[in-house]
Design a protein around this motif. Structure first.
Motif, PDB file in Angstrom:
ATOM      1  N   ALA A   8       0.876  -1.045  -0.039  1.00  0.00           N
ATOM      2  CA  ALA A   8       0.049   0.251   0.130  1.00  0.00           C
ATOM      3  C   ALA A   8       0.716   1.143   0.423  1.00  0.00           C
ATOM      4  O   ALA A   8       0.201   1.985  -0.974  1.00  0.00           O
ATOM      5  N   LYS A   9       2.545   1.467   0.593  1.00  0.00           N
ATOM      6  CA  LYS A   9       3.085   2.138   1.061  1.00  0.00           C
ATOM      7  C   LYS A   9       3.294   2.781  -0.739  1.00  0.00           C
ATOM      8  O   LYS A   9       3.657   4.287  -1.279  1.00  0.00           O
ATOM      9  N   LEU A  10       4.009   1.339  -1.669  1.00  0.00           N
ATOM     10  CA  LEU A  10       4.279   1.848  -2.524  1.00  0.00           C
ATOM     11  C   LEU A  10       3.508   2.218  -3.447  1.00  0.00           C
ATOM     12  O   LEU A  10       4.094   2.953  -4.728  1.00  0.00           O
ATOM     13  N   LEU A  11       2.309   1.689  -3.270  1.00  0.00           N
ATOM     14  CA  LEU A  11       1.524   2.690  -4.820  1.00  0.00           C
ATOM     15  C   LEU A  11       0.412   3.217  -3.953  1.00  0.00           C
ATOM     16  O   LEU A  11      -0.426   4.133  -4.646  1.00  0.00           O
ATOM     17  N   GLY A  12       0.993   4.442  -2.939  1.00  0.00           N
ATOM     18  CA  GLY A  12       1.135   5.724  -3.272  1.00  0.00           C
ATOM     19  C   GLY A  12       0.281   6.013  -1.798  1.00  0.00           C
ATOM     20  O   GLY A  12       0.596   7.016  -1.391  1.00  0.00           O
ATOM     21  N   PHE A  13      -0.222   5.093  -0.793  1.00  0.00           N
ATOM     22  CA  PHE A  13      -0.979   5.712   0.303  1.00  0.00           C
ATOM     23  C   PHE A  13       0.656   6.234   1.726  1.00  0.00           C
ATOM     24  O   PHE A  13       1.944   5.746   1.353  1.00  0.00           O
ATOM     25  N   ASN A  14       0.205   7.448   2.101  1.00  0.00           N
ATOM     26  CA  ASN A  14       1.065   7.489   3.534  1.00  0.00           C
ATOM     27  C   ASN A  14       1.054   5.962   4.167  1.00  0.00           C
ATOM     28  O   ASN A  14       0.764   5.663   4.356  1.00  0.00           O
ATOM     29  N   TRP A  15       2.470   6.579   5.359  1.00  0.00           N
ATOM     30  CA  TRP A  15       1.908   5.009   6.387  1.00  0.00           C
ATOM     31  C   TRP A  15       0.798   5.187   7.201  1.00  0.00           C
ATOM     32  O   TRP A  15       0.703   4.595   7.719  1.00  0.00           O
ATOM     33  N   ARG A  16       0.561   6.271   7.447  1.00  0.00           N
ATOM     34  CA  ARG A  16      -0.884   5.803   8.375  1.00  0.00           C
ATOM     35  C   ARG A  16      -1.608   5.153   7.697  1.00  0.00           C
ATOM     36  O   ARG A  16      -2.678   4.264   8.185  1.00  0.00           O
ATOM     37  N   GLU A  17      -2.159   6.122   6.609  1.00  0.00           N
ATOM     38  CA  GLU A  17      -3.609   4.804   5.369  1.00  0.00           C
ATOM     39  C   GLU A  17      -2.442   3.433   5.558  1.00  0.00           C
ATOM     40  O   GLU A  17      -3.325   2.417   5.350  1.00  0.00           O
ATOM     41  N   ALA A  18      -1.216   3.237   5.178  1.00  0.00           N
ATOM     42  CA  ALA A  18      -0.984   1.922   4.551  1.00  0.00           C
ATOM     43  C   ALA A  18      -1.321   1.027   6.288  1.00  0.00           C
ATOM     44  O   ALA A  18      -1.200  -0.141   5.973  1.00  0.00           O
ATOM     45  N   SER A  19      -0.622   1.755   6.968  1.00  0.00           N
ATOM     46  CA  SER A  19      -0.507   0.782   8.386  1.00  0.00           C
ATOM     47  C   SER A  19      -2.079   0.258   8.807  1.00  0.00           C
ATOM     48  O   SER A  19      -2.491  -1.212   8.877  1.00  0.00           O
ATOM     49  N   THR A  20      -3.008   1.388   8.405  1.00  0.00           N
ATOM     50  CA  THR A  20      -4.040   1.176   8.723  1.00  0.00           C
ATOM     51  C   THR A  20      -4.569  -0.414   7.601  1.00  0.00           C
ATOM     52  O   THR A  20      -5.417  -1.097   7.950  1.00  0.00           O
ATOM     53  N   ILE A  21      -3.840  -0.194   6.022  1.00  0.00           N
ATOM     54  CA  ILE A  21      -5.127  -1.079   5.583  1.00  0.00           C
ATOM     55  C   ILE A  21      -4.581  -2.292   6.003  1.00  0.00           C
ATOM     56  O   ILE A  21      -5.095  -2.919   6.415  1.00  0.00           O
ATOM     57  N   GLY A  22      -3.153  -2.645   6.370  1.00  0.00           N
ATOM     58  CA  GLY A  22      -2.427  -3.705   7.179  1.00  0.00           C
ATOM     59  C   GLY A  22      -3.075  -4.591   7.838  1.00  0.00           C
ATOM     60  O   GLY A  22      -3.207  -5.624   8.316  1.00  0.00           O
ATOM     61  N   SER A  23      -3.047  -3.039   8.862  1.00  0.00           N
ATOM     62  CA  SER A  23      -4.277  -4.266  10.293  1.00  0.00           C
ATOM     63  C   SER A  23      -5.608  -4.401   9.754  1.00  0.00           C
ATOM     64  O   SER A  23      -6.243  -5.604  10.839  1.00  0.00           O
ATOM     65  N   LEU A  24      -6.479  -3.850   9.461  1.00  0.00           N
ATOM     66  CA  LEU A  24      -7.997  -4.391   8.839  1.00  0.00           C
ATOM     67  C   LEU A  24      -7.761  -5.604   7.993  1.00  0.00           C
ATOM     68  O   LEU A  24      -8.609  -6.705   8.007  1.00  0.00           O
ATOM     69  N   MET A  25      -6.832  -5.291   7.308  1.00  0.00           N
ATOM     70  CA  MET A  25      -6.569  -6.868   6.169  1.00  0.00           C
ATOM     71  C   MET A  25      -5.973  -7.940   7.331  1.00  0.00           C
ATOM     72  O   MET A  25      -6.329  -9.558   6.739  1.00  0.00           O
ATOM     73  N   SER A  26      -5.694  -7.667   8.748  1.00  0.00           N
ATOM     74  CA  SER A  26      -4.821  -8.883   9.257  1.00  0.00           C
ATOM     75  C   SER A  26      -6.557  -9.776  10.250  1.00  0.00           C
ATOM     76  O   SER A  26      -6.047 -10.427  10.932  1.00  0.00           O
ATOM     77  N   CYS A  27      -7.673  -9.190  10.076  1.00  0.00           N
ATOM     78  CA  CYS A  27      -8.546  -9.520  10.872  1.00  0.00           C
ATOM     79  C   CYS A  27      -9.006 -10.702  10.317  1.00  0.00           C
ATOM     80  O   CYS A  27      -8.889 -11.586   8.887  1.00  0.00           O
ATOM     81  N   LYS A  28      -9.105 -11.726  11.011  1.00  0.00           N
ATOM     82  CA  LYS A  28      -9.138 -14.071  10.653  1.00  0.00           C
ATOM     83  C   LYS A  28     -10.987 -13.903  11.053  1.00  0.00           C
ATOM     84  O   LYS A  28     -11.575 -14.182  10.169  1.00  0.00           O
ATOM     85  N   GLY A  29     -11.377 -13.542  12.324  1.00  0.00           N
ATOM     86  CA  GLY A  29     -12.568 -14.375  12.373  1.00  0.00           C
ATOM     87  C   GLY A  29     -12.685 -15.940  11.731  1.00  0.00           C
ATOM     88  O   GLY A  29     -12.538 -15.798  12.163  1.00  0.00           O
TER      89      GLY A  29
END
Length: 883
Positions: free
Chosen positions: A375-396
């Motif tokens: 996500a960072k390489l695609l142009g998101f800032n670090w805060r947005e990129a890390s949020t994407i990473g944390s949300l995608m780690s949801c297992k449920g």
């Protein structure tokens, strides 16, 4: 009775005398928890009751910290298993004996198929199309790196915990799939609760989660095919048959279902009984087919959900019909079975805990690291990129389904199964707090065309909203940008009536002749370009899956929602530019959504319709004025936990709290329309009565009355109430004994200095409009025309509320339709009317009036109590802190 002959008994064995088998019961001393294969229902009811009770009790606490319901259900299952309650002597033998588990498992797996059918209904190809390239890359990164890490970790796990009879490749595949999966249903719920679905981050995560889910299920299908096959060639054939079956479903069967839906009218009017029956037959046929070819039945149910048509909200209608039974009964049963197989007591040594921690850390690192970096390489800032990473780690629950499939297939032993269940619970639990900390509301970057908040506009170019907001000048302080709140069909009449009131005059105001220097083009310039109305539709996000599905489908719902459709037509009929916005948010975020939306769209006035609570007169019983939107997930337990006041349990009171919240938090002026249900004289000439008591809100109300009188059909009477002897200004009368969970103090009485300033401001505002010399000060012809239709007067009284009611009654005798305008008088009010208002309640009402007074203030409450108006508008100036 003589015995039947033997030939008769042979031909008709049912006539033979048989010994009756008694059912037994409490009166006969039978233990109700005793399991009998001939009558398993009795124990099954006990099991279901225990499971649902534990899950609901846990969800009450976890809901307060914004944890998804799946956490409560999983923890409930673990607690009922050998980890906790199973250690109580006799608990498992009596409540969950081993002989009863096949029956429990049968019902749970039926529910699992129905749940996977609902998951398939949630998958929408339109979501994947949004930002497809970026989402596909992030989804691929969220699969590849975790799969690689899971495969690497599977080697030491295999050597320490897995029996050598299990092929390593099978175990490696299940570990990789468990690591790479993302729980789309839970992820969608979390995104909606955090109000992220209308942000760039939310859109990317949602579409990436859909792709991840589809790929994950495909990998799991391949894994199951390999496990159930005798050879690699058989597994290949099984997989190819499933691919062919999927293509068959996605093309001819899906088209046939769409044709049948149109033929039966299911798209226009919801699914018919015949169409529902057909879909259910297809669901179980698909589950049966995938099961007999060597893949689990849940994959067929998932495919059946995908092929249901999305047109006309048909998929949402199916979810609404099935979700309650599935989520309340079936899913908790499945999680309890998982909990019975989960024994955290097996994690009893250092090496086991070391591997458990490694499983958790590597699983999170794979998802979080892979998605964040990409996500960072695609142009998101670090805060947005890390949020994407944390949300995608949801297992449920999706990973739990994968783990249970592996357990049933004999790939995972109970110890490793427990380790992975703990990993799934911890990562799901961490998703919400991590996303909140990494991406707080003030950092949200929202989009205007996709997601929960979708905006369309009629009569204006897109992107114009908020950019050319007219400024309010001292000479002409009129409001021209409005936000109208729509949350229920009952409120539509009030919303349209209030909007109709504030519309500019349809023609040149009376008093402007051809000799006037103002031209028609100038009038049109004021009338058309400046006026805009934004209708905001609020849908409460409840615990139901159908509400969650509506969130990513808002771009479709905004065009089909009946409330917005009615209001669009109202705008077209009045030649009014109307933009529409739709929000699906939790109850606690409704107020913030309205306030934030009005601020972002540079609204000058929030128009809020309201139906007051039911009231009863001493002399004549009045009918209920209407219903209000209740808090859908309100339970009696929430009063105990502090979410709702113990005394505020009625639906009207709950909606009143929403109104109070808008008043309390709004940074924009608010106009509340009180709908009395009186339609007499609607659409024709109207007369306005405004008792001016002073204060910030009353000064706003006076300007509002002058603006309304720009319409030549409007006339007004404005009376300045000069109180000769203020009524009971001691401290006790300033306090209100009733409580409220939202909003600020009822009335902010100023200190001597601020009260003097308020009195000065009152005199200046009154003189500005009521002074007879005003017309000679070079004011605009529009303002002079409006003031010519307003009668100003001053009334010196000792009982101002009674005097105002008497004056309103006299005016109503000569005017068919009377609209009363009042300031809410909550900011720097100069007088306290509590004592006189109590007297009015004794004269007219017998019910508690705390809610009404807190919502609209003393003056408006008095007018509603006396039934003085055909309609009423209560105004509050933008929320400012008292000096």
């Amino acid at each position: 009775m003589p015995a039947l002959p033997d030939p008769t008994v042979w031909l008709f064995p049912s006539f033979a005398k048989r010994e009756a088998t008694g059912e037994g019961g409490l009166l006969t001393g039978t233990d109700p928890t005793t399991f009998t294969a001939s009558d398993p229902l009795r124990l099954w009811i006990i099991q279901v009751s225990v499971i649902i009770a534990v899950a609901q009790l846990l969800s009450l606490g976890l809901h307060r910290i914004k944890q998804p319901k799946v956490i409560a259900e999983v923890l409930g299952g673990i607690l009922l298993g050998p980890t906790a309650f199973g250690r109580i002597p006799g608990f498992t033998d009596h409540v969950f004996p081993a002989v009863s588990l096949p029956y429990l498992s049968l019902v749970a797996n039926i529910g699992l198929c129905l749940f996977l059918f609902l998951v398939g209904l949630e998958i929408d190809a339109n979501i994947i199309k949004c930002n497809a390239r970026i989402s596909a890359i992030i989804s691929l990164a969220g699969i590849a790196l975790p799969f690689a890490l899971g495969s690497a970790l599977s080697l030491p796990l295999y050597h320490h915990f897995i029996d050598s009879s299990v092929p390593f490749t099978y175990f490696m595949l299940f570990t990789g799939v468990a690591y790479s999966i993302t729980a789309f249903p839970v992820l969608c719920r979390i995104l909606t609760e955090l109000n992220l679905l209308d942000t760039n981050v939310g859109i990317i995560v949602l579409s990436a989660g859909v792709g991840n889910d589809v790929v994950g299920w495909s990998l799991l299908a391949l894994s199951v095919a390999l496990v159930n096959a005798d050879s690699a060639l058989t597994a290949l054939w099984t997989f190819l048959v499933c691919v062919a079956f999927t293509i068959f479903l996605l093309w001819p069967v899906k088209l046939s279902m769409l044709w049948l839906a149109r033929k039966t009218g299911s798209i226009e009017n919801g699914p018919t009984m015949f169409y529902m029956t057909t879909v259910m037959i297809i669901l179980w046929a698909c589950a049966f087919f995938t099961d007999i070819v060597g893949v689990n039945a849940i994959f067929g149910a998932f495919l059946a959900g995908i092929i249901v048509p999305r047109e006309g909200g048909l998929a949402i209608a199916f979810v609404e019909k099935l979700e309650d039974m599935v989520s309340i009964v079936f899913l908790p049963l499945y999680f309890t079975l998982s909990g019975l197989n989960t024994n955290l007591g097996l994690l009893d040594n250092g090496i086991t805990w070391a591997f458990t921690i490694a499983i958790i850390c590597l699983s999170f690192s794979g998802k979080f690291g892979g998605c964040t970096i990409v996500a960072k390489l695609l142009g998101f800032n670090w805060r947005e990129a890390s949020t994407i990473g944390s949300l995608m780690s949801c297992k449920g629950l999706v990973e739990l389904i994968v783990l249970n499939v592996g357990l049933e297939a004999g790939i995972l032993p109970q110890r490793v199964f427990s380790m992975f269940v703990l990993e799934a619970v911890i990562l799901t639990f961490l998703t919400t707090p991590l996303a909140t900390a990494l991406y707080p509301p003030e950092c949200h970057v929202r989009v205007g065309t996709i997601g929960t908040a979708v905006t369309t506009e009629i009569g204006k170019e897109s992107g114009d909203s908020g950019q050319n907001a007219p400024t309010i000048v001292e000479e002409q302080p009129w409001r021209h940008r409005f936000t109208v709140v729509l949350d229920k069909l009952d409120h539509i009449p009030g919303a349209m009536a209030l909007t109709q009131l504030v519309l500019p005059p349809p023609s040149i105001p009376l008093g402007i002749t051809s000799a006037t220097t103002v031209t028609v083009s100038a009038i049109e310039k004021i009338k058309k370009p400046d006026v805009s109305v934004d209708a905001i539709r609020l849908i409460e996000l409840s615990d139901r899956a159908s509400a969650v599905i509506k969130s990513p489908l808002s771009d479709t719902l905004i065009h089909t929602d009946p409330l917005l459709g009615i209001f669009r037509m109202f705008g077209e009929l009045n030649d009014l530019p109307v933009s529409t916005s739709l929000f699906v948010v939790p109850y606690d975020d409704l107020v913030h959504t309205v306030v934030d939306h009005a601020k972002r769209h540079a609204s000058q006035l929030v128009l809020l319709p309201w139906l007051p609570p039911t009231s009863h007169s001493n002399t004549v019983e009045s009918s209920e004025l209407g219903t209000v939107t209740p808090k859908a997930n309100y339970t009696p337990f929430e009063a105990i936990s502090g979410n709702v006041s113990n005394t505020d349990k009625s639906t009207s009171t709950i909606h009143s709290q929403f109104v109070q919240g808008v008043f309390a938090e709004s940074k924009t002026d608010v106009a509340l329309f009180i709908d009395t249900g009186d339609r007499t004289g609607a659409g024709g000439s109207q007369h306005i009565f405004f008792p001016f008591f002073g204060g910030l809100d009353d000064r706003l109300a006076l300007e509002f009355v002058v603006q309304l009188c720009l319409d030549p059909r409007m006339t007004a009477t404005v009376v300045k109430m000069d109180v000769e002897e203020p009524v009971n200004l001691n401290k006790q009368d300033h306090e209100d004994t009733s409580t409220s969970t939202v909003g600020r103090a009822d009335t902010v009485y100023g200190q001597p200095t601020t009260r003097l300033q308020s009195e000065t401001a009152n005199s200046m505002t009154w003189s500005k409009y009521a002074s007879p010399t005003f017309e000679n000060e070079g004011s605009s012809p529009f303002l002079r025309s409006a003031l010519s239709r307003i009668h100003f007067s001053v009334l010196s009284v000792s009982a101002p509320l009674h005097a105002a009611i008497k004056r309103a009654s006299g005016i109503r005798e000569t005017h068919q339709r009377l609209v009363i305008v009042a300031g809410r008088s909550r900011q720097l009010a100069t007088e306290n009317h509590h004592a006189e208002l109590e007297q009015l309640f004794e004269e007219h009402w017998t019910v508690d009036h705390g809610v009404l007074r807190k919502t609209i203030g003393d003056v408006a409450t008095a007018m509603v109590v006396a039934g003085s108006a055909s309609a009423m508008v209560v105004l509050q100036a933008a929320n400012v802190s008292p000096e």
